[in-house]
Design a protein around this motif. Structure first.
Motif, PDB file in Angstrom:
ATOM      1  N   ILE A 102       0.827  -1.215   0.000  1.00 26.01           N
ATOM      2  CA  ILE A 102       0.000   0.000   0.000  1.00 26.01           C
ATOM      3  C   ILE A 102       0.856   1.257   0.000  1.00 26.01           C
ATOM      4  N   LEU A 103       0.196   2.336  -0.384  1.00 29.07           N
ATOM      5  CA  LEU A 103       0.812   3.648  -0.328  1.00 29.07           C
ATOM      6  C   LEU A 103       0.707   4.158   1.106  1.00 29.07           C
ATOM      7  N   LEU A 104       1.811   4.624   1.658  1.00 30.38           N
ATOM      8  CA  LEU A 104       1.785   5.137   3.031  1.00 30.38           C
ATOM      9  C   LEU A 104       1.197   6.546   3.042  1.00 30.38           C
ATOM     10  N   LYS A 105       0.359   6.784   4.050  1.00 28.62           N
ATOM     11  CA  LYS A 105      -0.297   8.096   4.144  1.00 28.62           C
ATOM     12  C   LYS A 105      -0.172   8.656   5.545  1.00 28.62           C
ATOM     13  N   GLU A 106      -0.166   9.962   5.628  1.00 28.10           N
ATOM     14  CA  GLU A 106      -0.156  10.635   6.925  1.00 28.10           C
ATOM     15  C   GLU A 106      -1.346  10.137   7.760  1.00 28.10           C
ATOM     16  N   GLY A 107      -1.079   9.847   9.036  1.00 26.47           N
ATOM     17  CA  GLY A 107      -2.146   9.400   9.930  1.00 26.47           C
ATOM     18  C   GLY A 107      -2.215   7.888  10.082  1.00 26.47           C
ATOM     19  N   MET A 108      -1.387   7.166   9.308  1.00 26.92           N
ATOM     20  CA  MET A 108      -1.315   5.712   9.534  1.00 26.92           C
ATOM     21  C   MET A 108      -0.428   5.460  10.737  1.00 26.92           C
ATOM     22  N   THR A 109      -0.798   4.479  11.543  1.00 24.65           N
ATOM     23  CA  THR A 109       0.018   4.114  12.709  1.00 24.65           C
ATOM     24  C   THR A 109       0.323   2.629  12.619  1.00 24.65           C
ATOM     25  N   ILE A 110       1.603   2.316  12.649  1.00 22.67           N
ATOM     26  CA  ILE A 110       2.028   0.924  12.448  1.00 22.67           C
ATOM     27  C   ILE A 110       3.114   0.542  13.459  1.00 22.67           C
ATOM     28  N   CYS A 111       3.222  -0.774  13.664  1.00 20.95           N
ATOM     29  CA  CYS A 111       4.321  -1.312  14.457  1.00 20.95           C
ATOM     30  C   CYS A 111       5.327  -1.935  13.500  1.00 20.95           C
ATOM     31  N   VAL A 112       6.561  -1.500  13.606  1.00 23.42           N
ATOM     32  CA  VAL A 112       7.647  -2.089  12.815  1.00 23.42           C
ATOM     33  C   VAL A 112       8.482  -2.891  13.799  1.00 23.42           C
ATOM     34  N   GLU A 113       8.641  -4.195  13.527  1.00 26.21           N
ATOM     35  CA  GLU A 113       9.212  -5.057  14.558  1.00 26.21           C
ATOM     36  C   GLU A 113      10.035  -6.212  13.993  1.00 26.21           C
ATOM     37  N   PRO A 114      11.253  -5.905  13.543  1.00 27.91           N
ATOM     38  CA  PRO A 114      12.105  -6.990  13.051  1.00 27.91           C
ATOM     39  C   PRO A 114      12.405  -8.029  14.129  1.00 27.91           C
ATOM     40  N   MET A 115      12.240  -9.311  13.748  1.00 28.91           N
ATOM     41  CA  MET A 115      12.596 -10.452  14.601  1.00 28.91           C
ATOM     42  C   MET A 115      13.698 -11.196  13.858  1.00 28.91           C
ATOM     43  N   ILE A 116      14.891 -11.199  14.438  1.00 24.81           N
ATOM     44  CA  ILE A 116      16.107 -11.573  13.706  1.00 24.81           C
ATOM     45  C   ILE A 116      16.798 -12.744  14.407  1.00 24.81           C
ATOM     46  N   THR A 117      17.351 -13.645  13.600  1.00 29.90           N
ATOM     47  CA  THR A 117      18.025 -14.820  14.160  1.00 29.90           C
ATOM     48  C   THR A 117      19.495 -14.834  13.771  1.00 29.90           C
ATOM     49  N   MET A 118      20.297 -15.415  14.662  1.00 30.60           N
ATOM     50  CA  MET A 118      21.726 -15.471  14.371  1.00 30.60           C
ATOM     51  C   MET A 118      22.021 -16.563  13.345  1.00 30.60           C
ATOM     52  N   GLY A 119      21.171 -17.582  13.309  1.00 31.12           N
ATOM     53  CA  GLY A 119      21.363 -18.679  12.351  1.00 31.12           C
ATOM     54  C   GLY A 119      20.333 -18.608  11.247  1.00 31.12           C
ATOM     55  N   GLN A 120      19.695 -19.748  10.982  1.00 25.39           N
ATOM     56  CA  GLN A 120      18.681 -19.775   9.931  1.00 25.39           C
ATOM     57  C   GLN A 120      17.404 -19.105  10.395  1.00 25.39           C
ATOM     58  N   ARG A 121      16.562 -18.765   9.431  1.00 25.87           N
ATOM     59  CA  ARG A 121      15.372 -17.974   9.762  1.00 25.87           C
ATOM     60  C   ARG A 121      14.186 -18.809  10.244  1.00 25.87           C
ATOM     61  N   TYR A 122      14.309 -20.135  10.181  1.00 26.75           N
ATOM     62  CA  TYR A 122      13.136 -20.989  10.433  1.00 26.75           C
ATOM     63  C   TYR A 122      12.794 -21.055  11.923  1.00 26.75           C
ATOM     64  N   VAL A 123      11.496 -21.167  12.197  1.00 28.02           N
ATOM     65  CA  VAL A 123      11.044 -21.220  13.587  1.00 28.02           C
ATOM     66  C   VAL A 123      10.127 -22.419  13.830  1.00 28.02           C
ATOM     67  N   ASP A 124      10.018 -22.778  15.095  1.00 32.29           N
ATOM     68  CA  ASP A 124       9.085 -23.805  15.541  1.00 32.29           C
ATOM     69  C   ASP A 124       8.255 -23.229  16.676  1.00 32.29           C
ATOM     70  N   TRP A 125       7.137 -23.897  16.965  1.00 28.74           N
ATOM     71  CA  TRP A 125       6.326 -23.529  18.127  1.00 28.74           C
ATOM     72  C   TRP A 125       6.511 -24.596  19.201  1.00 28.74           C
ATOM     73  N   LEU A 126       6.695 -24.185  20.442  1.00 22.97           N
ATOM     74  CA  LEU A 126       6.777 -25.163  21.525  1.00 22.97           C
ATOM     75  C   LEU A 126       5.384 -25.739  21.814  1.00 22.97           C
ATOM     76  N   ASP A 127       5.367 -26.823  22.581  1.00 23.77           N
ATOM     77  CA  ASP A 127       4.089 -27.481  22.891  1.00 23.77           C
ATOM     78  C   ASP A 127       3.154 -26.616  23.730  1.00 23.77           C
ATOM     79  N   ASP A 128       3.694 -25.543  24.310  1.00 25.60           N
ATOM     80  CA  ASP A 128       2.814 -24.654  25.093  1.00 25.60           C
ATOM     81  C   ASP A 128       1.901 -23.820  24.196  1.00 25.60           C
ATOM     82  N   GLU A 129       2.026 -24.005  22.858  1.00 25.12           N
ATOM     83  CA  GLU A 129       1.159 -23.343  21.872  1.00 25.12           C
ATOM     84  C   GLU A 129       1.517 -21.876  21.640  1.00 25.12           C
ATOM     85  N   TRP A 130       2.454 -21.340  22.401  1.00 22.31           N
ATOM     86  CA  TRP A 130       2.762 -19.924  22.282  1.00 22.31           C
ATOM     87  C   TRP A 130       4.202 -19.669  21.858  1.00 22.31           C
TER      88      TRP A 130
END
Ligand code: MF3
Ligand code: CO
Length: 256
Positions: free
Chosen positions: A192-220
């Motif tokens: 999308i085109l960015l416009k004045e008045g938009m509010t966003i969260c920018v949140e890089p999540m970065i890994t030292m190794g490969q980018r792949y992730v898993d979920w633990l059994d706690d579901e979170w």
């Protein structure tokens, strides 16, 4: 996709919400020490949020049991606070939390070292944080959304780090998660085109190794598949008629 544009008055309220959140993060950082349980951190965070007039927006979100997501080392995000989980010297720990104030959400994350950490871990934290600032240089009215994504991607991959694809930034306002999705990796489309008045969260999540992730059994809890370290940095920002405004940082907080 419907992106809600906020008025100046609404952004003023989001600024108040964000300012409280920034203070909560500052106090949590000051309190952080080896031997603390993640439940203790969560309870302190919830107390601070409520004392300052906010309501934690993580608590009970889709059933999440805590007010602060606390993710240690190979945990990327959404770590559940526990009475028998302790932070130790040399760990890196991410606090991701948000609150509602006068009906307006704010959301921010910081990764901190506990005591002395390795140079490699420190670089991961610094690059993750800096990638946010690289990204938001493109968060200007008239630009396309995915210029933010592209510049984060270019900067982070130049260090050989991985960028988590499964989770992204997001719009924010009266809801914690609004349109648009704000990915941290290069896109096929311009977005999308960015416009004045938009509010966003920018949140890089970065890994030292490969980018792949898993979920633990706690579901979170999201962990790196290869168990490499991971860092996260997030602020709520507003698109203005000039530079983007960061709503969840204190004036005396160290920037880029
Ligand atoms: N701030 C985090 C996010 O936007 C956490 C939301 S609350 C949780 O994803 F319940 F999902 F942890
Ligand atoms: Co967020």
């Amino acid at each position: 996709m419907s992106v809600v544009i906020k008025t100046k008055d609404e952004i003023a309220l989001m600024r108040e919400s964000g300012h409280i959140l920034a203070k909560v993060h500052q106090e949590l950082h000051e309190a952080l020490h080896p031997g603390m349980s993640t439940l203790e951190i969560d309870q302190l965070g919830e107390k601070l949020i409520r004392q300052m007039g906010g309501v934690p927006n993580c608590k009970n979100y889709e059933g999440f049991p805590g007010s602060i997501c606390i993710s240690i080392n190979d945990e990327v995000v959404h770590g559940i606070p526990k009475s028998d989980r302790y932070v130790e010297e040399g760990d890196i720990v991410t606090f991701d939390t948000g609150l509602i104030y006068k009906g307006w959400h704010s959301d921010a994350a910081r990764t901190w070292g506990v005591g002395k950490i390795s140079d490699d871990a420190k670089q991961l934290i610094d690059v993750t944080k800096h990638s946010f600032f690289v990204g938001i240089k493109k968060a200007v009215a008239g630009n396309r959304l995915f210029e933010i994504s592209k510049s984060i991607d270019k900067y982070v991959t130049s260090y050989g780090y991985g960028i988590v694809h499964e989770l992204s930034g997001h719009g924010i306002g009266r809801e914690l998660h609004e349109d648009p999705i704000v990915p941290n990796y290069r896109q096929l489309r311009r977005g999308i085109l960015l416009k004045e008045g938009m509010t966003i969260c920018v949140e890089p999540m970065i890994t030292m190794g490969q980018r792949y992730v898993d979920w633990l059994d706690d579901e979170w809890t999201v962990v790196t598949a290869d168990h490499s370290l991971s860092a996260h940095y997030e602020n709520t920002i507003a698109i203005t008629d000039g530079e983007p405004e960061i709503l969840t940082m204190l004036d005396d907080e160290q920037g880029e």
